[in-house]
Design an enzyme around this catalytic site. Structure first.
Site, short mmCIF file in Angstrom:
data_model
loop_
_atom_site.label_atom_id
_atom_site.label_comp_id
_atom_site.label_asym_id
_atom_site.label_seq_id
_atom_site.Cartn_x
_atom_site.Cartn_y
_atom_site.Cartn_z
CB ALA A 1 -0.92 0.00 1.22
CG ASP A 2 2.65 5.12 -1.36
OD1 ASP A 2 3.62 4.96 -0.60
OD2 ASP A 2 2.40 6.20 -1.93
CB THR A 3 -1.14 6.89 2.38
OG1 THR A 3 -1.80 5.66 2.72
CG2 THR A 3 -2.08 8.04 2.67
#
Length: 170
Positions: A73-75
């Site tokens: 994931a990445d934000t």
């Protein structure tokens, strides 16, 4: 007949993601590796988090067992069509927080789930509104919390989020 939950391999250093998976009751292990988080300049900012989550999946070099699912994931935080990544210094953190003060911004989390057969990815977008944050308040937050490991220099589950988030949609 009950379905067996997959065992999650969390490819993340984020304590928040570990806490979330634990709270949800998943059995998981974490792996840590470095992945290139660059993206094409012409890419729409809303697609960057999912793009990077997919790059992290491709950078994973481990072996998955039949019942394991890799979670990457990445934000990113987007304000005025600009991506605010993780600040490199306290000065940059202050600059980011002041850009977010008294404005709305987007928090986009891109997720990639994959096993040995297939991969799916998606993004979730939340719109967040901050009230006015003074420079004194922003400096207090920077001195007492850890903004350097957070996109946009803040964690919504910390003091800044508790005190200054006016509204969230998404």
């Amino acid at each position: 007949m009950s379905a067996e939950l997959p065992f999650v391999v969390l490819a993340s250093k984020s304590p928040r993601r570990k806490e979330l998976l634990g709270t949800l009751g998943f059995d998981f292990r974490t792996v840590s590796f470095d992945a290139d988080e660059s993206f094409p300049n012409e890419m729409k900012v809303e697609g960057v988090a999912e793009f990077i989550a997919n790059k992290k999946k491709k950078a994973f070099e481990g072996d998955l067992k039949y019942n394991e699912v890799l979670l990457t994931a990445d934000t990113v935080v987007i304000v005025d069509n600009e991506i605010l990544g993780k600040p490199k210094s306290e000065e940059e953190a202050l600059e980011m927080i002041m850009k977010l003060s008294n404005k709305s911004h987007q928090v986009v989390t891109g997720v990639c789930l994959s096993n040995n057969q297939k991969s799916i990815s998606f993004s979730v977008i939340s719109n967040v509104w901050f009230t006015k944050i003074s420079e004194f308040e922003a400096k207090y937050y920077i001195q007492n919390y850890s903004p350097l490991d957070k996109a946009g220099a803040y964690g919504i589950q910390e003091w800044l989020g508790y005190c200054f988030v006016e509204k969230i949609e998404g």
